[in-house]
Design an enzyme around this catalytic site. Sequence first.
Site, mmCIF file in Angstrom:
data_model
loop_
_atom_site.group_PDB
_atom_site.id
_atom_site.type_symbol
_atom_site.label_atom_id
_atom_site.label_comp_id
_atom_site.label_asym_id
_atom_site.label_seq_id
_atom_site.Cartn_x
_atom_site.Cartn_y
_atom_site.Cartn_z
ATOM 1 N N CYS A 2 -4.845 -7.360 -3.726
ATOM 2 C CA CYS A 2 -5.373 -7.096 -2.395
ATOM 3 C C CYS A 2 -6.364 -8.205 -2.061
ATOM 4 C CB CYS A 2 -6.056 -5.722 -2.382
ATOM 5 S SG CYS A 2 -6.674 -5.182 -0.764
ATOM 6 N N HIS A 3 -6.712 -8.359 -0.779
ATOM 7 C CA HIS A 3 -7.650 -9.409 -0.392
ATOM 8 C C HIS A 3 -8.964 -8.857 0.151
ATOM 9 C CE1 HIS A 3 -4.645 -9.087 3.100
ATOM 10 N NE2 HIS A 3 -5.665 -8.317 3.394
ATOM 11 N N ASN A 25 0.835 -1.195 0.000
ATOM 12 C CA ASN A 25 0.000 0.000 0.000
ATOM 13 C C ASN A 25 0.874 1.252 0.000
ATOM 14 O OD1 ASN A 25 -2.673 -1.039 0.025
ATOM 15 N ND2 ASN A 25 -2.355 -1.724 2.125
ATOM 16 N N TYR A 61 -12.044 6.922 4.332
ATOM 17 C CA TYR A 61 -12.033 7.295 2.918
ATOM 18 C C TYR A 61 -13.186 8.234 2.575
ATOM 19 C CZ TYR A 61 -9.147 3.083 2.766
ATOM 20 O OH TYR A 61 -8.199 2.137 3.006
ATOM 21 N N HIS A 73 -9.793 -0.661 -2.087
ATOM 22 C CA HIS A 73 -10.349 -0.287 -0.795
ATOM 23 C C HIS A 73 -11.642 0.523 -0.930
ATOM 24 C CE1 HIS A 73 -6.344 -0.892 1.595
ATOM 25 N NE2 HIS A 73 -6.821 -2.007 1.066
#
Length: 488
Positions: free
Chosen positions: A170-171, A149, A258, A201
Amino acid sequence: MSFKIAIIGAGSVGFTKKLFTDILCVPEFKDIEFALTDVSEHNLQMIKAILDRIIEANRLPTKVTATTDRRKALEGARYVISCVRVGGLEAYADDIRIPLKYGIDQCVGDTICAGGILYGQRNIPVILDFCKDIREVAETNVKFLNYANPMAMNTWAAIEYGKVDTVGLCHGVQHGAEQIAEVLGAKSRQELDYVCSGINHQTWFIDLRLNGRPIGKDELVAAFEAHPVYSQQEKLRIDVLKRFGVYSTESNGHLSEYLPWYRKRPDEITRWIDMSDWIHGETGGYLRYSTETRNWFETEYPQFLEAASKPIDPEKRSNEHASHILEALETNRVYRGHFNVKNDGVITNLPQDAIVESPGFVDRFGINMAAGITLPEACAATCISSINVQRMSVHAAISGDIDLLKLAVLHDPLVGAVSTPEEVWQMVDEMVVAQAAWLPQYAHAVPAARERLSTSQVKTREWAGAARRSVRSIEELRAEKAALAQAG
């Protein structure tokens, strides 16, 4: 098959071990070579000892080398995997501590927001160094798999400026799908089919089907609100689902930082988060977790080494994308996953230069993305706000333009909801000065930033945040693990 995989940042011991064992679950890969590289000789030797023990226990011909000479590790590599955290926990602590002085309360701070943007400034120059070495000494058609990241910024820089074939992994999508399958009562994850798309994300489950039956917003809201655990841990995420009509992949804590709405008033933060685990919104939660994990590993290393003597169980192969991508590319066994790539028509209503995360299929011809996806308007609007910040952040990291960096931070959704322009300008000066050792592109700007800080009239406050917890000692961690084991 015989080829070489280089892992940069291999001193991330737990994650490197997971990638290693996942890859060796593919029968054809037993003869490959892993080249580990890291800036920490200490961590390298610890992870090499663990991987050597796994090889010995499973009687494999796999080769593992470890070196602090990155270029040597990259020589002849067909695949390069990056797990780096430039500046380590020392710089990361500043990503959380300094913005708090200006009222910005982050849970993780590694993607956007003030911490994520500065994290990108540290990483991108190093990513470009990786790319230079990859172009010069790796295999001609090398593929760069970035796990580090801030995902979108790192991948953007590697593709646009590093000129290396890169995919970001990414998971978050897998974890979100596991939650949805659970609340809907699926007997296995395979019963749930989904299309998830957006940016890293901030990806959205825009199509959900359980055993072929479409799942709508009302059914999903009811399922989450009825769940005894997620109804408390994912309050903010459920609220976004109600308003946007689709579920976000990202955890309650990540998603909260975010957006401009949920963490801007300290007295409101606790309404939306849950303190049962760091990931649900705790102030600096991931910093605390990472610190405890590092301390635990250093202290309990003999146990980790002993555990490495167990046979590899293919049934326990994780859902991390890397091993599945390599298997598909090398064996032509098709794999479907969600990947971070340059948009180029993948999502119709996001900027074409952005790094998007969306479904794709992998076979021997490469990663083939499903194109022409259109996000719901609210999802697109939220993503575009972050994309604009990411773009400015990448350009600032490349150019060393501190004014552009300040504008990027100013346009961040949560920062803009909390801080004034004067506060943002001073905060960035303070972060650049504090992290100068990892920001070579801003060396020319540090003296002036230091001078401005010495005469600034902008007020700050010493504040731990709305929901901060102290780092637990090894003794406390042992007691907690013992209690969990007894309860289990």
